[in-house]
Design an enzyme around this catalytic site. Sequence first.
Site, PDB file in Angstrom:
ATOM      1  N   GLU A 190       4.202  17.909  -5.985  1.00  0.00           N
ATOM      2  CA  GLU A 190       3.423  17.757  -4.746  1.00  0.00           C
ATOM      3  C   GLU A 190       3.424  16.324  -4.222  1.00  0.00           C
ATOM      4  OE1 GLU A 190       2.271  20.456  -3.236  1.00  0.00           O
ATOM      5  OE2 GLU A 190       3.035  21.650  -4.912  1.00  0.00           O
ATOM      6  N   LYS A 225      18.161  24.764  -4.167  1.00  0.00           N
ATOM      7  CA  LYS A 225      16.967  24.757  -5.023  1.00  0.00           C
ATOM      8  C   LYS A 225      17.316  25.567  -6.272  1.00  0.00           C
ATOM      9  CE  LYS A 225      12.488  23.964  -5.738  1.00  0.00           C
ATOM     10  NZ  LYS A 225      11.843  22.637  -5.667  1.00  0.00           N
ATOM     11  N   GLU A 256      17.517  19.878  -4.800  1.00  0.00           N
ATOM     12  CA  GLU A 256      16.103  19.524  -4.961  1.00  0.00           C
ATOM     13  C   GLU A 256      15.536  20.106  -6.252  1.00  0.00           C
ATOM     14  OE1 GLU A 256      11.658  20.303  -3.248  1.00  0.00           O
ATOM     15  OE2 GLU A 256      13.339  20.969  -2.023  1.00  0.00           O
ATOM     16  N   GLY A 257      15.076  19.229  -7.126  1.00  0.00           N
ATOM     17  CA  GLY A 257      14.527  19.667  -8.398  1.00  0.00           C
ATOM     18  C   GLY A 257      13.142  20.260  -8.262  1.00  0.00           C
ATOM     19  N   SER A 306       5.134  10.590   0.832  1.00  0.00           N
ATOM     20  CA  SER A 306       4.039  10.860   1.764  1.00  0.00           C
ATOM     21  C   SER A 306       3.243   9.574   1.959  1.00  0.00           C
ATOM     22  CB  SER A 306       3.141  11.977   1.216  1.00  0.00           C
ATOM     23  OG  SER A 306       2.091  12.267   2.102  1.00  0.00           O
TER      24      SER A 306
END
Length: 237
Positions: A12, A37, A110-111, A172
Amino acid sequence: MGVIVVSGTGTEIGKTVVTAALAAVGAAKGLKVAVLKPAQTGLAPGEPGDAHEAARLAGPGVTAVELARFPEPLAPNTAARRAGLTTVGPRDVAEAAEKLATEHDLVLVEGAGGLLVRLDDAGGTLADAAGLLGAPVLVVAAAGLGTLNATQLTTEALRARSLEPLGVVVGSWPAAPDLAARCNLTDLPVTSGAELIGAVPEGAGGRAPDDFRRSAPSWLAPVLGGVWDADRFTAGQ
């Protein structure tokens, strides 16, 4: 550009949105882009996963591929075991990425979670897949307190496997950064030994796709195809 593996320092923290920004910038330059993915966890069949979300934001020409899906939000090997499903190992990931690379200019892998989250019961990880591919690993980090330690652990784990991090992107960046976040812009490259090469604003994934695509180059440094400048950004904070 070949294959880039996108890993986070945890869960996240914006991996999918960073992956989408990379895909958007590549697609805008006329590249054929695929998002892979390896293992999607925590979603039921039919729900849009991370690869499809990245493709939605990046543009209709971006290919989205998901190798496996497990319903519980757990590490992939644990989620697969509990669901009675087959795991996806590093070699499966590498083979899928290599196949996509024959038809695409840029493949973004993307892990799930952090770099050393187990994909299978043999202990295979995203780092192992990157090693098989010989691919650079982009590290997505959090902005605030605690990120220096987590990011350094990730880059040290990469180097211990003879993998060099491509750089660090803040996944972010807060609209109102606190003191720790502002200081981390200077400290992250020092502690991790990897350049800071981007910062994606918080909430970017909620933007309309057209706005997302227009804005994406301003979040990523030239090495990733954008125009973001670490010194200018840091000075502005």
